[in-house]
Write a protein that holds these residues in place. Structure first.
Motif, PDB file in Angstrom:
ATOM      1  N   THR A  95       0.833  -1.202   0.000  1.00 11.27           N
ATOM      2  CA  THR A  95       0.000   0.000   0.000  1.00 11.27           C
ATOM      3  C   THR A  95       0.867   1.251   0.000  1.00 11.27           C
ATOM      4  N   THR A  96       0.230   2.378  -0.248  1.00 13.00           N
ATOM      5  CA  THR A  96       0.919   3.662  -0.196  1.00 13.00           C
ATOM      6  C   THR A  96       0.946   4.117   1.256  1.00 13.00           C
ATOM      7  N   GLY A  97       1.928   3.589   1.977  1.00  8.29           N
ATOM      8  CA  GLY A  97       2.050   3.851   3.403  1.00  8.29           C
ATOM      9  C   GLY A  97       1.110   2.998   4.228  1.00  8.29           C
ATOM     10  N   GLY A  98       1.377   2.947   5.544  1.00  9.02           N
ATOM     11  CA  GLY A  98       0.469   2.260   6.446  1.00  9.02           C
ATOM     12  C   GLY A  98      -0.897   2.920   6.479  1.00  9.02           C
ATOM     13  N   ALA A 101      -3.130   1.318   4.043  1.00  6.82           N
ATOM     14  CA  ALA A 101      -3.473  -0.024   4.533  1.00  6.82           C
ATOM     15  C   ALA A 101      -4.621   0.051   5.536  1.00  6.82           C
ATOM     16  N   LEU A 102      -4.590   1.059   6.415  1.00  5.89           N
ATOM     17  CA  LEU A 102      -5.680   1.229   7.375  1.00  5.89           C
ATOM     18  C   LEU A 102      -6.990   1.575   6.682  1.00  5.89           C
ATOM     19  N   LEU A 103      -6.911   2.438   5.681  1.00  3.83           N
ATOM     20  CA  LEU A 103      -8.121   2.795   4.930  1.00  3.83           C
ATOM     21  C   LEU A 103      -8.683   1.575   4.195  1.00  3.83           C
ATOM     22  N   SER A 239      13.648   4.154   8.567  1.00  2.00           N
ATOM     23  CA  SER A 239      13.766   5.610   8.502  1.00  2.00           C
ATOM     24  C   SER A 239      13.488   6.082   7.077  1.00  2.00           C
ATOM     25  N   MET A 240      12.370   5.631   6.534  1.00  2.00           N
ATOM     26  CA  MET A 240      11.987   5.913   5.147  1.00  2.00           C
ATOM     27  C   MET A 240      10.561   6.480   5.091  1.00  2.00           C
ATOM     28  N   CYS A 241      10.288   7.480   5.933  1.00  2.00           N
ATOM     29  CA  CYS A 241       8.935   8.030   6.005  1.00  2.00           C
ATOM     30  C   CYS A 241       8.456   8.563   4.659  1.00  2.00           C
ATOM     31  N   GLY A 242       9.382   9.123   3.867  1.00  2.00           N
ATOM     32  CA  GLY A 242       9.006   9.708   2.588  1.00  2.00           C
ATOM     33  C   GLY A 242       8.771   8.706   1.474  1.00  2.00           C
ATOM     34  N   ALA A 243       9.100   7.449   1.705  1.00  2.00           N
ATOM     35  CA  ALA A 243       8.877   6.433   0.668  1.00  2.00           C
ATOM     36  C   ALA A 243       7.389   6.163   0.464  1.00  2.00           C
ATOM     37  N   ARG A 244       6.608   6.261   1.544  1.00  2.00           N
ATOM     38  CA  ARG A 244       5.171   6.002   1.522  1.00  2.00           C
ATOM     39  C   ARG A 244       4.859   4.604   1.008  1.00  2.00           C
ATOM     40  N   ILE A 245       5.501   3.622   1.644  1.00  2.00           N
ATOM     41  CA  ILE A 245       5.220   2.222   1.342  1.00  2.00           C
ATOM     42  C   ILE A 245       4.835   1.504   2.634  1.00  2.00           C
ATOM     43  N   GLY A 246       3.713   0.813   2.574  1.00  2.00           N
ATOM     44  CA  GLY A 246       3.281   0.000   3.693  1.00  2.00           C
ATOM     45  C   GLY A 246       2.663  -1.276   3.158  1.00  2.00           C
ATOM     46  N   PRO A 269       0.802   0.996  -6.007  1.00  2.00           N
ATOM     47  CA  PRO A 269       1.700   1.756  -5.136  1.00  2.00           C
ATOM     48  C   PRO A 269       2.892   2.274  -5.945  1.00  2.00           C
ATOM     49  N   PRO A 270       3.630   3.272  -5.441  1.00  2.00           N
ATOM     50  CA  PRO A 270       4.711   3.896  -6.220  1.00  2.00           C
ATOM     51  C   PRO A 270       5.856   2.931  -6.523  1.00  2.00           C
ATOM     52  N   THR A 271       6.283   2.935  -7.776  1.00  2.00           N
ATOM     53  CA  THR A 271       7.274   1.966  -8.250  1.00  2.00           C
ATOM     54  C   THR A 271       8.657   2.208  -7.664  1.00  2.00           C
ATOM     55  N   PHE A 272       9.161   3.450  -7.744  1.00  2.96           N
ATOM     56  CA  PHE A 272      10.492   3.732  -7.209  1.00  2.96           C
ATOM     57  C   PHE A 272      10.579   3.396  -5.722  1.00  2.96           C
TER      58      PHE A 272
END
Length: 397
Positions: A95-98, A101-103, A239-246, A269-272
């Motif tokens: 997902t795009t961040g945790g 995932a919650l949504l 420590s990758m808050c800006g990655a927005r991967i969950g 979700p974002p590829t990079f």
């Protein structure tokens, strides 16, 4: 003039971010602000993740699969296996961040007007996610006097209605740093099975536990295969808050199949960020060992220094990198703003997160703050000294 939706009007401000304009104004006046308000780790992102982005050979930045790269999900499953969580790639949705995932979890298991029971204080954005999903949060209060331990199961039982769909916990907790014991998870497992509910566990701080205790995942031997949903993220772990991967993890096929439809609706979700997150799974254990030692030292310094201030009550966190402190002030929101607008020592001040926004019960936590110990140890000592002087001056006004 067209009107704004009721949902939009009810969407709460972030207690963590709403004071940002005051902090920015303070900086413009030449004030150094020590940020105790937000869980942005100062620990360096693992080099393997950064190099994966710098050295990649992608020529077309294409969509990934809606559930996330199959290779990446297989590697996540391997990571979970090492943590005594036995799931397959098909039981994971990236997902795009945790947050997403919650949504997805709320969208998959609730209808408008349904209820989710959450021990409070809780991660402030649960309020926003619930409003966005049309879900009613039913709080069960944990207390600073008990170090924010799990409330008695009888308190949960009183709150269960035909509208109740799930219990949601954060383990280790944000904002409290509380770590649920095996016995507490067993009690929660018993009640969700008894009432045929889901147990959603936000486990994004899994790696950060202290004092030789072990993290207990809801998918590690509690018989919750049909009931448990894990919410996870790379943000804090690497420590990758800006990655927005969950990711959302469940062994319940209906949950996964339903969540996948939500994933398909937002495409992918974002590829990079997936490339970086996949590489981050190669981070050596030594990285986490060093980070855990550092955070434990910071916790000990912070708690010890806060305990020296007259009238301050502080919970002792066993995980994550937050603690909740009760201050001898009339209103933590007003005090936090005053710190940024009207107080400094040698052009230095602190920014804290008022804790009322981590409760859904009105009038609770109004003199509490959440403090994130994501600063260097010497900066934490300075910050608490500033806080001590500020409390004294504020109360003298």
């Amino acid at each position: 003039m067209p009107s704004i939706s009721i949902k939009g009007k009810n969407m709460p401000e972030s207690p963590i971010r709403k004071l940002v304009p005051y902090a920015e104004n303070a900086k413009k006046r030449g004030i150094e602000v020590f940020h105790l308000n937000i869980g942005q780790p100062d620990i360096k992102t693992p080099d393997c993740a950064l190099q994966a982005i710098k050295n990649n050979t992608v020529e077309v930045l294409a969509y990934s699969r809606s559930e996330g790269s199959e290779v990446y999900r297989s590697k996540i499953a391997d990571y979970y296996s090492k943590n005594n969580i036995n799931v397959t790639a098909n039981e994971i949705i990236v997902t795009t961040g945790g947050s997403e995932a919650l949504l997805f979890a709320m969208g998959s298991i609730t209808d408008p007007g349904d209820e989710i029971i959450i021990p409070e204080p809780f991660y402030a954005n649960y309020n926003g996610f619930s409003i966005a999903s049309g879900v009613n949060i039913v709080p069960v209060i944990s207390k600073i006097e008990d170090n924010f331990a799990l409330p008695a199961i009888s308190e949960f039982e009183k709150l269960i209605t035909p509208k109740t769909k799930a219990i949601l916990i954060c383990n280790p907790g944000n904002p409290t740093g509380y770590l649920y014991s095996k016995e507490e998870i067993e009690k929660l497992a018993e009640i969700v099975k008894k009432h045929d509910l889901y147990l959603i566990a936000d486990e994004v701080y899994r790696e950060f536990v202290y004092d030789n205790v072990q993290h207990q995942s809801v998918l590690s031997g509690f018989g919750l295969e049909n009931h448990a949903i894990i919410i996870d993220s790379v943000s804090k772990r690497y420590s990758m808050c800006g990655a927005r991967i969950g990711c959302l993890v469940s062994k319940n096929k209906d949950v996964i199949n339903t969540a996948l439809k939500f994933a398909q609706a937002r495409l992918s979700p974002p590829t990079f960020a997936q490339i970086a997150s996949e590489a981050a799974l190669e981070t050596p254990q030594s990285y986490f060992d060093e980070v855990t030692v550092e955070y434990k030292q910071r916790r000990d310094i912070l708690v010890n220094e806060l305990q020296k201030i007259d009238g301050v009550k502080v919970a002792n966190p066993k995980g994550a990198f937050y603690c909740v402190a009760e201050l001898p002030v009339d209103n933590a929101d007003k005090f936090a703003q005053w710190l940024l607008e009207d107080f400094n020592i040698d052009n230095k001040t602190v920014m804290v997160a008022p804790a009322a926004g981590f409760y859904s019960t009105k009038g609770i936590g109004t003199n509490q703050v959440r403090i994130a110990y994501v600063l260097k140890k010497e900066d934490l000592i300075t910050s608490v000294a500033i806080l001590k002087a500020a409390i004294k001056k504020y109360n003298a006004n």
